[in-house]
Structure formats: C-alpha cells, structure tokens
Motif scaffolding. Structure first.
Motif, PDB file in Angstrom:
ATOM      1  N   GLY A  21       0.810  -1.207   0.000  1.00 56.14           N
ATOM      2  CA  GLY A  21       0.000   0.000   0.000  1.00 56.14           C
ATOM      3  C   GLY A  21       0.842   1.255   0.000  1.00 56.14           C
ATOM      4  N   ALA A  22       1.947   1.246   0.766  1.00 61.65           N
ATOM      5  CA  ALA A  22       2.843   2.402   0.793  1.00 61.65           C
ATOM      6  C   ALA A  22       3.488   2.625  -0.565  1.00 61.65           C
ATOM      7  CB  ALA A  22       3.925   2.193   1.862  1.00 61.65           C
ATOM      8  N   ALA A  23       3.809   1.531  -1.245  1.00 62.15           N
ATOM      9  CA  ALA A  23       4.408   1.649  -2.573  1.00 62.15           C
ATOM     10  C   ALA A  23       3.422   2.256  -3.559  1.00 62.15           C
ATOM     11  CB  ALA A  23       4.874   0.281  -3.063  1.00 62.15           C
ATOM     12  N   ILE A  24       2.148   1.862  -3.469  1.00 63.10           N
ATOM     13  CA  ILE A  24       1.133   2.397  -4.378  1.00 63.10           C
ATOM     14  C   ILE A  24       0.954   3.892  -4.155  1.00 63.10           C
ATOM     15  CG2 ILE A  24      -1.325   2.344  -4.945  1.00 63.10           C
ATOM     16  CD1 ILE A  24      -1.283  -0.652  -4.383  1.00 63.10           C
ATOM     17  N   LEU A  25       0.911   4.318  -2.890  1.00 66.04           N
ATOM     18  CA  LEU A  25       0.777   5.741  -2.592  1.00 66.04           C
ATOM     19  C   LEU A  25       1.974   6.529  -3.114  1.00 66.04           C
ATOM     20  CD1 LEU A  25      -0.668   5.668   1.051  1.00 66.04           C
ATOM     21  CD2 LEU A  25      -1.868   6.248  -1.066  1.00 66.04           C
ATOM     22  N   ALA A  26       3.178   5.984  -2.928  1.00 66.48           N
ATOM     23  CA  ALA A  26       4.384   6.652  -3.431  1.00 66.48           C
ATOM     24  C   ALA A  26       4.357   6.741  -4.948  1.00 66.48           C
ATOM     25  CB  ALA A  26       5.624   5.906  -2.957  1.00 66.48           C
ATOM     26  N   MET A  27       3.900   5.680  -5.597  1.00 65.19           N
ATOM     27  CA  MET A  27       3.820   5.674  -7.060  1.00 65.19           C
ATOM     28  C   MET A  27       2.800   6.685  -7.564  1.00 65.19           C
ATOM     29  SD  MET A  27       3.998   1.550  -7.543  1.00 65.19           S
ATOM     30  CE  MET A  27       3.557   1.568  -9.294  1.00 65.19           C
ATOM     31  N   GLN A  76      12.681   3.699  -0.975  1.00 69.26           N
ATOM     32  CA  GLN A  76      12.676   2.242  -1.005  1.00 69.26           C
ATOM     33  C   GLN A  76      11.748   1.672  -2.074  1.00 69.26           C
ATOM     34  OE1 GLN A  76      10.961   0.582   2.571  1.00 69.26           O
ATOM     35  NE2 GLN A  76       9.640   2.374   2.878  1.00 69.26           N
ATOM     36  N   HIS A  77      10.977   2.529  -2.729  1.00 74.03           N
ATOM     37  CA  HIS A  77      10.068   2.076  -3.784  1.00 74.03           C
ATOM     38  C   HIS A  77      10.619   2.377  -5.179  1.00 74.03           C
ATOM     39  CE1 HIS A  77       7.342   1.543  -0.458  1.00 74.03           C
ATOM     40  NE2 HIS A  77       7.323   2.841  -0.191  1.00 74.03           N
ATOM     41  N   LYS A  78      11.908   2.624  -5.284  1.00 73.81           N
ATOM     42  CA  LYS A  78      12.519   2.972  -6.568  1.00 73.81           C
ATOM     43  C   LYS A  78      12.290   1.902  -7.630  1.00 73.81           C
ATOM     44  CE  LYS A  78      16.369   5.682  -4.689  1.00 73.81           C
ATOM     45  NZ  LYS A  78      17.835   5.720  -4.511  1.00 73.81           N
ATOM     46  N   LYS A  79      12.141   0.659  -7.181  1.00 75.75           N
ATOM     47  CA  LYS A  79      12.017  -0.446  -8.131  1.00 75.75           C
ATOM     48  C   LYS A  79      10.773  -0.312  -9.012  1.00 75.75           C
ATOM     49  CE  LYS A  79      10.143  -3.050  -4.239  1.00 75.75           C
ATOM     50  NZ  LYS A  79      10.672  -2.103  -3.226  1.00 75.75           N
ATOM     51  N   HIS A  80       9.822   0.538  -8.592  1.00 78.50           N
ATOM     52  CA  HIS A  80       8.580   0.690  -9.346  1.00 78.50           C
ATOM     53  C   HIS A  80       8.613   1.907 -10.277  1.00 78.50           C
ATOM     54  CE1 HIS A  80       6.890  -2.428  -6.833  1.00 78.50           C
ATOM     55  NE2 HIS A  80       7.053  -1.700  -5.735  1.00 78.50           N
ATOM     56  N   ILE A  81       9.757   2.528 -10.469  1.00 75.97           N
ATOM     57  CA  ILE A  81       9.816   3.767 -11.250  1.00 75.97           C
ATOM     58  C   ILE A  81       9.387   3.551 -12.700  1.00 75.97           C
ATOM     59  CG2 ILE A  81      12.273   3.408 -11.751  1.00 75.97           C
ATOM     60  CD1 ILE A  81      10.388   6.778 -11.378  1.00 75.97           C
ATOM     61  N   ASN A  82       9.745   2.404 -13.290  1.00 77.14           N
ATOM     62  CA  ASN A  82       9.349   2.160 -14.682  1.00 77.14           C
ATOM     63  C   ASN A  82       7.838   2.056 -14.818  1.00 77.14           C
ATOM     64  OD1 ASN A  82      11.982   2.224 -15.452  1.00 77.14           O
ATOM     65  ND2 ASN A  82      12.169   0.051 -15.921  1.00 77.14           N
ATOM     66  N   THR A  83       7.179   1.448 -13.827  1.00 76.93           N
ATOM     67  CA  THR A  83       5.719   1.382 -13.838  1.00 76.93           C
ATOM     68  C   THR A  83       5.115   2.776 -13.760  1.00 76.93           C
ATOM     69  OG1 THR A  83       5.793  -0.778 -12.746  1.00 76.93           O
ATOM     70  CG2 THR A  83       3.705   0.404 -12.680  1.00 76.93           C
ATOM     71  N   VAL A  84       5.695   3.630 -12.923  1.00 74.25           N
ATOM     72  CA  VAL A  84       5.235   5.015 -12.810  1.00 74.25           C
ATOM     73  C   VAL A  84       5.356   5.726 -14.160  1.00 74.25           C
ATOM     74  CG1 VAL A  84       5.728   7.265 -11.758  1.00 74.25           C
ATOM     75  CG2 VAL A  84       5.763   5.194 -10.352  1.00 74.25           C
TER      76      VAL A  84
END
Length: 453
Positions: free
Chosen positions: A53-59, A270-278
């Motif tokens: 959930g924290a990753a989704i909010l950050a994204m 810590q959510h950098k791994k999702h940058i391409n999805t963003v």
C-alpha cells in the motif's frame, strides 16, 4: 581455498559470483558501493520487492508529479499541431512522441541507476566529464527559461478575460484590469509554493493539476458532442506539406518532464524499483488525453483551428470554456514549482557548484528568478514564440538526444563491468545502445525538420 580466492578477487573487481557478499548483503548502504555494485544489488532488491500500500501511494504521488510536469500549456496547442499535420498523421505523431518520451525517461533512470547519480548534471559529468556537465546545465537553463516564460504568458492570457469578467466595473482602463497586473498576481501566487527544496510537498498540488487538466478535456468533449464535426470547412486526414513539421516541436515538448524524472526516482526511496511502472502509466494516461484533446479540437474547428495557438481562444464568451481556462491556469500555476525548482538548482550549480543553500536563500533566489521571468514574459508576450524557440533547439536535445547519449554511455559502462566482457562486446552494439542511437537520430531529424518547417 580456490573458491574463496575467486570470490575475493571477483568482489574486488566489482563482479559478484554465487556466495559473494555483494549478493548476500543486498540491504547495505548503496552509497558505500561502487556504481557497478549498485547495479547488482538493486537487481536483487527489485526481485524481492512487493507492491504494498505504501508503494502504491508513493507511485501515485510520483506519477502525479510526472504528469503535472508535462501536462499544461502544451495541451492547448495540440489541436493546431493536428491541423498542421492532418487528423490521422497528427494523432499518430502524438502517440509516437509519447513512446519516444517514455523511452527517454527510462533511459535517464537506467543511467542514474548505473551511475548512482541524483540529477542530470551529475549524469552529464559522470559520463562525459566537466564538458558534459556544462552542456547539460546550459541546455537545462535555456529549456526551463523558455518553459517558464511560456507557462506564465499562458496563465496571464487565460486569466485576464476571466478576471475582467469577474469585476463589477465596465471601465477596463483601471490599473487592476490590465494584463500586467493579472500576470503580477499570478507571480505572487506562484512564489510561496516554489520555495521548497524538494518535490515531495508538491504531490498534492500535482494531483490537483492532473485532475484539472482532465476536467478541461471532459469540457471539450462535452462541447464536441453538442457541436459535432465542423461542417463549414474540410478536415485533412493527411497533410503533404513541409508545414506538417511544425507539429513536431509542439507535440514533443508537450511531454517534456525529463528534467524532473531523476529527482522523482530518488525521492521514491525504497520504492525505486517501481519507477518504470510510474513512467509507463503516466505516459499512457497523458497520451490518451493528448491524442483525444488534439483530435477533438481540430474536428470541432476544422481549418479555423489554424487561427488559435491556444484552442480555448476559439470559444468566445463560452462560460464552460472560461471555467476550462481557469482550470488550465490553475494547472500551470501548480506546475510552475516543478519548473522553478530545477531552474534554481541549475543556476546554483553553475554559479556556486552547489544546488541548495537553505530556506531563506531559496526564498530570495526564487524571488529573483520570478522577477526575471516576469520581466522577460512582459517583453516577449507571445506563447507561440516561446514554443517555436525552445522546441527545435534545446527541447529536442534535452528530451531526446541527451537521454539517448547518457543511456548509450551507461550501457557501455555496464557491459565493461560484466564478467564475460571481451573485445567482441567492445566493438559491437547491444540492443540498448542501438535503441539509444535511433532515439538520438530521431531527435536530430526532428530538430532539423522543425527548423525547416
């Protein structure tokens, strides 16, 4: 003993092998590792990452910032870009620019991952030395100056008739009814939200900017459904003329957010791994809105679209579109900090070799920058001129050519760090390097075609 010796030797060379500490200690401080080691540890982290959930909010916050950086004034000029190139060709070009922009953003993030750098200036210096850093700084200042002028002019153009409409007086010769006063009020609103030294506080305002721009698209769709395709003039599906090249800088700059993407990547933490999805989701959403907006605007006005550099100018005394103009103005006001922050940091980097000097100094610098932008905007006074100057020159360089150059060099460095690297790899190009060269070539061609047009 031979295995332990091989592991130690591989660790010294920055090349991990099974059982090596580089693979087991994936949570260690990245700042203590070399660029090559950071690549391998980040891969390990990405494989273990989960979408929380924290990753989704950050994204969502980063995606809103990325879309707010690109969406704004440029959207209003997309109908005339479709007019220049034709309904089919113009729409295809909008989609093609979205794909190229997506690729260039991923290029920059990959180069930042490989090098461990935090902004475009550091990337330029890391891969191309002091000259690379200087070229990046000069290009960014030119692009951001043109962008800030265009945005401020557009805000004042849109708000002046709304401001006059809201006043009770019928005598518009008063000083508070003048164009310069409306622009000055806009600067006063922009100033306090442009002082913070990072992009995180802007995530809520950026979300509001994205919502407002989407509502403007809905308003245009409503008017199109009521009006339909124009019957007064013909609609060109294709345009076989050099004037079609004028669409390229407008469509290319409409997605410009390259100067912020590395900073957004860093702030994901810590959510950098999702940058391409963003990046992918932001570009898809922006592309759909842009393609529909540009096509609907052209179909609504037909050949008369060429009269309006900002399509809302064609809706005379339409209250719904006055609201749309206010929404676009709000979007651009909220977008200005996303331009001012990298602008301020770049100037500091050139003059003092440091980006930030505390809140008080940032407040003074922001005031000076906005004063200069205000004076220049009053002198230029033409939105089209700003886009025409920045599009085929620094626009295509920063948006397409520079990311491709950085990615090409980054991929070269990555291959040199591989265990199985040999002379064959040095002489031949990887798929990433070939893609980077193609994007750079397309950027050069777009620049020349735009200037010729």
């Amino acid at each position: 003993q031979r295995r332990r010796s091989h592991q130690e030797g591989s660790s010294l060379m920055g090349t991990p092998v099974p059982g090596s500490p580089l693979l087991t200690n994936v949570g260690e401080d990245q700042s203590l590792l070399s660029p090559g080691e950071r690549v391998f540890t980040s891969v390990g982290e990405e494989e273990k990452g989960k979408l929380t959930g924290a990753a989704i909010l950050a994204m969502l916050g980063s995606g809103a910032n990325l879309m707010a950086t690109s969406m704004g004034t440029g959207m209003l000029a997309l109908p005339i870009a479709v007019y220049y190139s034709g309904a089919v060709t113009g729409t295809v070009l909008i989609i093609a620019m979205a794909i190229l922009s997506d690729i260039s953003l991923v290029f920059l993030v990959n180069a930042a991952k490989q090098s461990g750098t935090k902004n475009l200036q550091e990337l330029g210096k890391y891969y191309y030395g002091p000259n690379g850093e200087l070229i990046v700084n000069v290009s960014l200042i030119a692009l951001l100056l043109c962008a800030s002028l265009s945005v401020l002019i557009a805000i004042a153009d849109l708000l002046t008739p709304i401001w006059k409409h809201a006043l009770t007086t019928e005598d518009y010769n008063h000083w508070y009814c003048q164009y310069w006063f409306v622009m000055l009020m806009c600067v006063a609103i922009i100033y306090p939200i442009s002082i913070p030294s990072n992009l995180s506080p802007l995530k809520y305002s950026s979300s509001g900017a994205v919502i407002s721009i989407f509502l403007v698209f809905i308003f245009l769709a409503i008017r199109f459904c009521q009006h339909g395709i124009t019957q007064d003039s013909k609609i060109d599906l294709f345009v076989d003329s050099p004037i079609a090249a004028l669409a390229l800088p407008i469509q290319g700059l409409a997605y410009a957010s390259q100067f912020n993407v590395v900073g957004l990547y860093i702030e994901l933490g810590q959510h950098k791994k999702h940058i391409n999805t963003v990046i992918h989701c932001s570009m898809v959403f922006t592309c759909v809105v842009y393609a529909c907006f540009g096509l609907l605007g052209y179909l609504y006005f037909g050949q008369d679209t060429g009269k309006y550099s900002m399509i809302l100018d064609g809706f005379h005394n339409d209250k719904l579109m006055l609201v749309a103009g206010a929404m676009i103005s709000l979007t651009n006001i909220l977008k200005m900090p996303l331009i001012i922050l990298p602008f301020r940091n770049t100037v500091n980097n050139i003059l003092f070799g440091k980006e930030e000097f505390g809140l008080v100094v940032s407040a003074v610098e922001t005031a000076l920058l906005l004063f200069i932008i205000y004076v220049l905007a009053r002198l230029v006074g033409d939105l089209a001129l700003g886009l025409e100057l920045s599009g085929p020159t620094v626009g295509v360089f920063v948006c397409f050519i520079l990311p491709a150059m950085l990615c090409y060099k980054s991929d070269k460095e990555k291959w040199r760090g591989m265990l199985n690297f040999n002379a064959y790899n040095e002489e031949h190009l990887s798929r990433t390097q070939i893609t980077a060269l193609i994007v750079a070539l397309l950027g050069v061609l777009m620049g020349f075609a735009s200037i010729a047009g």
